[in-house]
Design a protein around this motif. Sequence first.
Motif, PDB file in Angstrom:
ATOM      1  N   PRO A  31      10.516   3.796  -0.623  1.00 48.17           N
ATOM      2  CA  PRO A  31      10.097   4.415   0.597  1.00 48.17           C
ATOM      3  C   PRO A  31       9.029   5.574   0.518  1.00 48.17           C
ATOM      4  O   PRO A  31       8.066   6.071   1.069  1.00 48.17           O
ATOM      5  CB  PRO A  31      11.312   4.869   1.421  1.00 48.17           C
ATOM      6  CG  PRO A  31      12.143   4.033   0.764  1.00 48.17           C
ATOM      7  CD  PRO A  31      11.987   3.534  -0.676  1.00 48.17           C
ATOM      8  N   MET A  32       9.246   6.422  -0.813  1.00 47.90           N
ATOM      9  CA  MET A  32       8.740   7.511  -1.091  1.00 47.90           C
ATOM     10  C   MET A  32       7.042   7.387  -0.964  1.00 47.90           C
ATOM     11  O   MET A  32       6.315   8.287  -0.516  1.00 47.90           O
ATOM     12  CB  MET A  32       9.240   8.154  -2.636  1.00 47.90           C
ATOM     13  CG  MET A  32       8.377   9.552  -2.516  1.00 47.90           C
ATOM     14  SD  MET A  32       9.299  10.049  -4.283  1.00 47.90           S
ATOM     15  CE  MET A  32      10.672  10.720  -3.392  1.00 47.90           C
ATOM     16  N   LEU A  36       4.650   9.192   1.299  1.00 45.65           N
ATOM     17  CA  LEU A  36       3.656  10.346   0.804  1.00 45.65           C
ATOM     18  C   LEU A  36       2.255   9.684   1.267  1.00 45.65           C
ATOM     19  O   LEU A  36       1.529  10.867   1.818  1.00 45.65           O
ATOM     20  CB  LEU A  36       3.706  10.084  -0.837  1.00 45.65           C
ATOM     21  CG  LEU A  36       2.435  10.858  -1.538  1.00 45.65           C
ATOM     22  CD1 LEU A  36       2.513  12.340  -1.485  1.00 45.65           C
ATOM     23  CD2 LEU A  36       2.545  10.485  -2.958  1.00 45.65           C
ATOM     24  N   GLU A  37       1.979   8.728   1.487  1.00 40.17           N
ATOM     25  CA  GLU A  37       0.616   8.366   1.659  1.00 40.17           C
ATOM     26  C   GLU A  37       0.433   8.537   3.279  1.00 40.17           C
ATOM     27  O   GLU A  37      -0.609   8.957   3.697  1.00 40.17           O
ATOM     28  CB  GLU A  37       0.093   6.797   1.453  1.00 40.17           C
ATOM     29  CG  GLU A  37      -1.049   6.359   1.789  1.00 40.17           C
ATOM     30  CD  GLU A  37      -1.415   4.895   1.385  1.00 40.17           C
ATOM     31  OE1 GLU A  37      -2.711   4.595   0.897  1.00 40.17           O
ATOM     32  OE2 GLU A  37      -0.448   4.230   1.299  1.00 40.17           O
ATOM     33  N   ASN A  38       1.207   8.369   3.937  1.00 39.72           N
ATOM     34  CA  ASN A  38       1.444   8.475   5.404  1.00 39.72           C
ATOM     35  C   ASN A  38       1.155   9.980   5.583  1.00 39.72           C
ATOM     36  O   ASN A  38       0.601  10.314   6.539  1.00 39.72           O
ATOM     37  CB  ASN A  38       2.494   7.959   6.074  1.00 39.72           C
ATOM     38  CG  ASN A  38       2.729   8.082   7.574  1.00 39.72           C
ATOM     39  OD1 ASN A  38       3.121   9.148   7.947  1.00 39.72           O
ATOM     40  ND2 ASN A  38       2.124   7.419   8.211  1.00 39.72           N
ATOM     41  N   ALA A  39       2.001  10.731   4.932  1.00 45.31           N
ATOM     42  CA  ALA A  39       2.076  12.397   5.121  1.00 45.31           C
ATOM     43  C   ALA A  39       0.639  12.865   4.819  1.00 45.31           C
ATOM     44  O   ALA A  39       0.117  13.794   5.589  1.00 45.31           O
ATOM     45  CB  ALA A  39       3.202  12.949   4.280  1.00 45.31           C
ATOM     46  N   PRO A 102      -2.638   3.458  -6.231  1.00 46.09           N
ATOM     47  CA  PRO A 102      -3.411   3.794  -5.118  1.00 46.09           C
ATOM     48  C   PRO A 102      -2.890   4.572  -4.205  1.00 46.09           C
ATOM     49  O   PRO A 102      -3.362   5.664  -3.398  1.00 46.09           O
ATOM     50  CB  PRO A 102      -3.575   2.729  -4.449  1.00 46.09           C
ATOM     51  CG  PRO A 102      -3.467   1.638  -5.444  1.00 46.09           C
ATOM     52  CD  PRO A 102      -2.586   2.137  -6.623  1.00 46.09           C
ATOM     53  N   ARG A 103      -1.268   4.699  -3.939  1.00 46.63           N
ATOM     54  CA  ARG A 103      -0.558   5.803  -3.152  1.00 46.63           C
ATOM     55  C   ARG A 103      -0.715   7.083  -3.956  1.00 46.63           C
ATOM     56  O   ARG A 103      -0.970   8.247  -3.025  1.00 46.63           O
ATOM     57  CB  ARG A 103       0.651   5.131  -2.952  1.00 46.63           C
ATOM     58  CG  ARG A 103       0.827   4.646  -1.530  1.00 46.63           C
ATOM     59  CD  ARG A 103       0.412   3.112  -1.673  1.00 46.63           C
ATOM     60  NE  ARG A 103       1.545   2.234  -2.446  1.00 46.63           N
ATOM     61  CZ  ARG A 103       2.724   1.970  -2.182  1.00 46.63           C
ATOM     62  NH1 ARG A 103       3.119   2.334  -0.731  1.00 46.63           N
ATOM     63  NH2 ARG A 103       3.509   1.182  -2.750  1.00 46.63           N
TER      64      ARG A 103
END
Length: 300
Positions: A31-32, A36-39, A102-103
């Motif tokens: 999930p991290m 991270l990418e979402n944040a 990529p993330r």
Amino acid sequence: MAYQVIDYHVDDAIAIITLNRPDDLNTIVPPMLDELENAVGRAIRDRAVKVIILQGAGRAFCAGFNFSGGFSHWDEHLASDGQWDAGRDLMMVTSQELGWVPRFMSLWRSPKPVIAQVHGWCVGGGSEMALCADLVVAAEDAQIGTPYSRMWGCHHAGMWVYRLGLAKAKELALTGRPVSGKEAAEIGLINKAVPFEQLQAEVRRQAEALVSIPSSQLAAMKLVVNQAYDNMGLSTTQMFGSVMDSMMRNTPEALRFIEKARREGVPAAVAERDGPFGDYSQGATKPDKTHVVSLPVRQK
């Protein structure tokens, strides 16, 4: 998105993203990377935010990928019928949607500057993540390294290579030895190292200085520097490194390593790996356990 393993907080024009698995040294679990990418995307979309700070809660920035259960928590994308599937692994690590690099690179691609605040352990994938930020400021006693150089991995984000000159890049790639925050600053791997007691104030000072600059200026200057490194072949290095990392996680020696971690626990596996070098958990030099970062305080 409801965050499980990170914390997101905006303070004036600064977004603070905190890796929030302190009991497990913020090791990376599936999930991290999504969070991270979402944040990062959330901070980009917020016009009030001009700068992003990335930090870790507790006594470490990030101790790399979590492999306490082998690596089974990634099996959905890496395995078929419970066995490593080289094809599925290839598809995952090179995918913009699923790949680790990529993330991590959402930090690099953000038009808003990112400052990584590093303390404690910053190793393996955690170091790759931090080095994707624009500025990296560390506590002097932080330990930054790539123990996967010895077993179970390969440089995949490429930042260790691109941030260093040939001599140090080759030395650290081959030995996997860690460097303190102080040494990391001296060799140009990161921007600055300060005593832990000054770390958060120094990062905040740098963030507030950047806030005083127009966002368009920050985006333009970041883009032109990034483009120079992209033109040097960064994306090709990352693709090659990610594929090599997949292979190095599945050599006979790596499989024995991960089986030992599964059977006897991670400390036993890393003790065998790092014992001959006398570093990381097997060394006398470790980050101070009392150096702890807390989540940002919310104003009532």
